[in-house]
Enzyme design. Structure first.
Site, PDB file in Angstrom:
ATOM      1  N   ASP A 205     -56.837  32.801 -29.391  1.00  0.00           N
ATOM      2  CA  ASP A 205     -56.976  33.820 -29.421  1.00  0.00           C
ATOM      3  C   ASP A 205     -58.646  34.540 -29.663  1.00  0.00           C
ATOM      4  OD1 ASP A 205     -56.455  36.686 -30.804  1.00  0.00           O
ATOM      5  OD2 ASP A 205     -55.182  35.223 -33.031  1.00  0.00           O
TER       6      ASP A 205
ATOM      7  N   ASP B   2     -57.058  40.090 -29.392  1.00  0.00           N
ATOM      8  CA  ASP B   2     -57.202  40.802 -30.676  1.00  0.00           C
ATOM      9  C   ASP B   2     -57.056  42.759 -30.525  1.00  0.00           C
ATOM     10  OD1 ASP B   2     -57.220  40.536 -33.563  1.00  0.00           O
ATOM     11  OD2 ASP B   2     -58.806  41.422 -34.103  1.00  0.00           O
TER      12      ASP B   2
ATOM     13  N   GLU C 265     -52.849  42.952 -28.225  1.00  0.00           N
ATOM     14  CA  GLU C 265     -52.534  43.360 -29.229  1.00  0.00           C
ATOM     15  C   GLU C 265     -52.765  44.655 -30.138  1.00  0.00           C
ATOM     16  OE1 GLU C 265     -52.703  42.808 -34.466  1.00  0.00           O
ATOM     17  OE2 GLU C 265     -54.321  42.608 -33.389  1.00  0.00           O
TER      18      GLU C 265
ATOM     19  N   HIS D  96     -49.150  36.282 -38.886  1.00  0.00           N
ATOM     20  CA  HIS D  96     -49.980  36.114 -39.869  1.00  0.00           C
ATOM     21  C   HIS D  96     -50.416  37.209 -40.489  1.00  0.00           C
ATOM     22  CE1 HIS D  96     -52.289  36.951 -36.511  1.00  0.00           C
ATOM     23  NE2 HIS D  96     -53.433  37.185 -37.195  1.00  0.00           N
ATOM     24  N   ASP D  97     -50.067  38.301 -39.715  1.00  0.00           N
ATOM     25  CA  ASP D  97     -50.284  39.700 -40.702  1.00  0.00           C
ATOM     26  C   ASP D  97     -49.171  40.468 -41.636  1.00  0.00           C
ATOM     27  OD1 ASP D  97     -52.746  40.014 -39.399  1.00  0.00           O
ATOM     28  OD2 ASP D  97     -52.166  40.626 -37.562  1.00  0.00           O
TER      29      ASP D  97
HETATM   30  C1  NOJ Z   1     -55.233  41.908 -35.855  1.00  0.00           C
HETATM   31  C2  NOJ Z   1     -55.363  40.267 -36.421  1.00  0.00           C
HETATM   32  O1  NOJ Z   1     -54.236  39.739 -36.210  1.00  0.00           O
HETATM   33  C3  NOJ Z   1     -55.813  40.351 -38.290  1.00  0.00           C
HETATM   34  O2  NOJ Z   1     -55.506  39.458 -38.225  1.00  0.00           O
HETATM   35  C4  NOJ Z   1     -57.132  40.641 -38.100  1.00  0.00           C
HETATM   36  O3  NOJ Z   1     -57.438  40.702 -39.536  1.00  0.00           O
HETATM   37  C5  NOJ Z   1     -57.516  42.128 -38.073  1.00  0.00           C
HETATM   38  N1  NOJ Z   1     -56.692  42.137 -36.452  1.00  0.00           N
HETATM   39  C6  NOJ Z   1     -58.910  41.910 -37.316  1.00  0.00           C
HETATM   40  O4  NOJ Z   1     -59.424  41.401 -36.688  1.00  0.00           O
END
Ligand code: NOJ
Length: 561
Positions: free
Chosen positions: A107, A208, A262, A334-335
């Site tokens: 990541d 990210d 992302e 994970h989000d």
């Molecule tokens: C996206 C990530 O997937 C998330 O878990 C994170 O909290 C935010 N970006 C900030 O880095």
């Protein structure tokens, strides 16, 4: 294992035929008995991953971090957290994965660092060359904040620093100051980080919130009020974004690696700006929209699940990217809360889990699987808000509490929090679900007695074994890898039906996404009696005149040759 490097390196596009497994390291497997997942735990489970037929692991951040956002607040980009076993453990996992033909994706979190990163500490003291590594501003003349942006995680996007006597920008938590990517030295650091890991042998990066890295000149106010994330339309897709990504590409192009972007609020049109064309800046984009089947924009506004909405999104991405860019397929990470609890049913856990797996995995693109998804882990419903730990959830609750009763805020949290995806992986029905020998850092979902890897290994009809078969099938089947995609019955509120076709072979996916028996009539052009039923998730009702009564969450996949 990596497909080579150097100026003459030919890209193999290995990721197009791959299935990628995401590990959120804190909750995958604890080998050293401190209650926190670690890399030796991953090492122990490499054969398990191999048995799933996955081709790559994407690790959520493994770097040293104070964990204000569980690793997404990086304190050192060139090291591995001691909590996870440090660099020695990482190298062991990297080698062990490569020996098994499994690639490793890191990541890359470069929109922001931790406030404990030495760069930030030097920057707040005004020390060169770090002085302008972050985005510092004085208050406006009237003493107010530099602009009206909100942070995603903690109030306003500005925090006053007593040492520097200025505000710094933080789009996420207060402990996550944004880097100043307009500073060429910062971009040089990013390139150094990329090369460091690629030279070590890693096979790519998931980048990210990469579309936030270029802030607009003058950091203008958001022109209108938004209840949260005010300013997002100003800093998302900023003016130099493409320029910076192309600059990073000058390093990435020397390696046969994958890059995954992302990009919150991404559309297909915007996605193609990154992944389309002759020399794309990135290889795949994460299509956030496919996680919006039961919410307005983001997970927190939990709504009833709408199949037609989800199908429209899937169809749109399949059509728009075909021949122009490569799709990334996912239903969990994970989000997001667990998908069975959202688009499927906990009552029909195995059936709906299998059905959902086939719905997305048989589309065209690269499927991602998030740890625990393959055994059908479900949402964690804690009885009190203060038991949850996620920084984003806490922020959402603070905002929601201003207008909603606590009971409703708790219900929203139970249905929509990121913590549900972050409970310890359920390996066995034994103490602490076999995740650890001691009390884990976070609650284990109570259903681990029956929902666990060991139990599912032993059951040939389990969701886990279904995933294995489905992955093996998709990897061997040109129709899935290359075939066209046509959706049938797009307006049906009960069924998701699509056909993949390549040369003379067709695959028809019929999926019910409702919890009741529903009559299904096959669309014209297919005679089910001529097809070979290759996947199912129920004992079947008979098919008469090309129609049948589908059971709750029924799945049938037919092959026509
Ligand atoms: C996206 C990530 O997937 C998330 O878990 C994170 O909290 C935010 N970006 C900030 O880095």
């Amino acid at each position: 294992m990596s497909g080579g490097k150097g100026k003459d390196m030919e890209k193999t596009f290995w990721y197009k035929d791959a299935v990628i497994y995401q590990i959120w390291p804190r909750s995958f497997k604890d080998a050293d008995g401190d209650g926190v997942g670690d890399l030796m735990g991953v090492y122990e489970k490499l054969d398990y991953l191999k048995s799933l037929h996955v081709d790559a692991i994407w690790f959520s951040p493994l770097y040293p971090s104070p964990n204000a956002d569980f690793g997404y607040d990086v304190a050192d980009y060139m090291d591995i957290s001691a909590e996870y076993g440090g660099m020695a453990a990482f190298k062991k996992v990297l080698d062990g994965a490569h020996e098994r033909g499994i690639r490793v994706i890191m990541d890359l979190v470069v929109n922001h660092t931790s406030d404990e990163h030495p760069w930030f500490q030097a920057s707040r003291r005004g020390e060169e060359p770090y002085k302008d590594y972050y985005i510092w501003r004085k208050p406006k003349k009237d003493g107010t904040l530099p602009n009206n942006w909100d942070s995603m995680f903690e109030g306003k996007a500005w925090q006053y620093d007593e040492v520097r006597k200025a505000y710094y920008l933080h789009i996420f938590a207060i402990k996550q100051p944004d880097l100043n990517m307009d500073n060429p030295r910062v971009r040089a650091e990013v390139k150094k980080i990329l090369r460091f890991w690629l030279d070590m042998g890693v096979d790519g990066f998931r980048e990210d919130v990469i579309t936030y890295i270029s802030k607009p000149k003058g950091l203008p106010d958001a022109p209108f009020y938004m209840p949260m994330a005010r300013g997002i339309f100003q800093y998302n897709n900023g003016p130099h974004l493409h320029e910076y990504l192309n600059e990073f590409r000058t390093v990435l192009d020397d390696y046969d690696c994958v890059t995954i972007g992302e990009a919150p609020l991404i559309t297909t049109k915007r996605a193609l700006d990154f992944i389309g064309g002759k020399h794309p800046e990135l290889d795949m984009m994460i299509p956030f929209q496919c996680m919006e089947g039961d919410c307005f924009l983001q997970d927190y506004s939990h709504h009833p699940f709408c199949l037609v909405k989800l199908k429209t999104i899937w169809q749109h991405w399949q059509k728009a990217l075909r021949g122009k860019g490569w799709n990334l397929l996912y239903i969990e990470n994970h989000d997001h809360p667990r998908v069975i609890s959202r688009y499927g049913s906990e009552r029909y856990r195995t059936e709906s889990g299998k059905m959902l797996a086939a719905c997305y995995m048989l589309q065209q693109g690269t499927p991602f699987i998030y740890q625990g998804q393959e055994i059908g882990m479900t949402n964690l419903r804690l009885p009190r808000l203060d038991m949850y730990v996620d920084v984003m959830l806490k922020n959402n609750c603070r905002i929601a509490s201003k207008i909603l009763p606590q009971s409703l805020v708790l219900k929203l949290a139970q249905n929509s929090c990121r913590d549900s995806a972050r409970t310890p992986m359920q390996w066995t029905g034994g103490p602490w679900a076999g995740f650890s020998e001691t009390r884990p850092w976070f609650y284990v979902n109570e259903n681990y007695h029956s929902v666990n890897v060991e139990a599912e290994e032993a059951d040939p009809d389990s969701l886990l074994n279904f995933y294995r078969e489905l992955i093996a099938f998709r990897k061997s089947e040109p129709v899935i890898l290359r075939g066209s995609y046509t959706e049938l019955l797009p307006q049906s509120p009960n069924f998701y039906v699509y056909c993949r076709e390549y040369e003379s072979r067709k695959i028809l996916v019929i999926a019910s996404l409702v919890a009741k028996e529903t009559y299904f009539t096959c669309p014209e052009g297919f005679n089910l009696a001529d097809g070979e039923l290759i996947f199912k998730n129920h004992d079947l009702n008979v098919c008469v005149n090309n129609a049948f009564t589908a059971r709750p969450y029924e799945l049938r996949v037919y092959l026509f040759e």
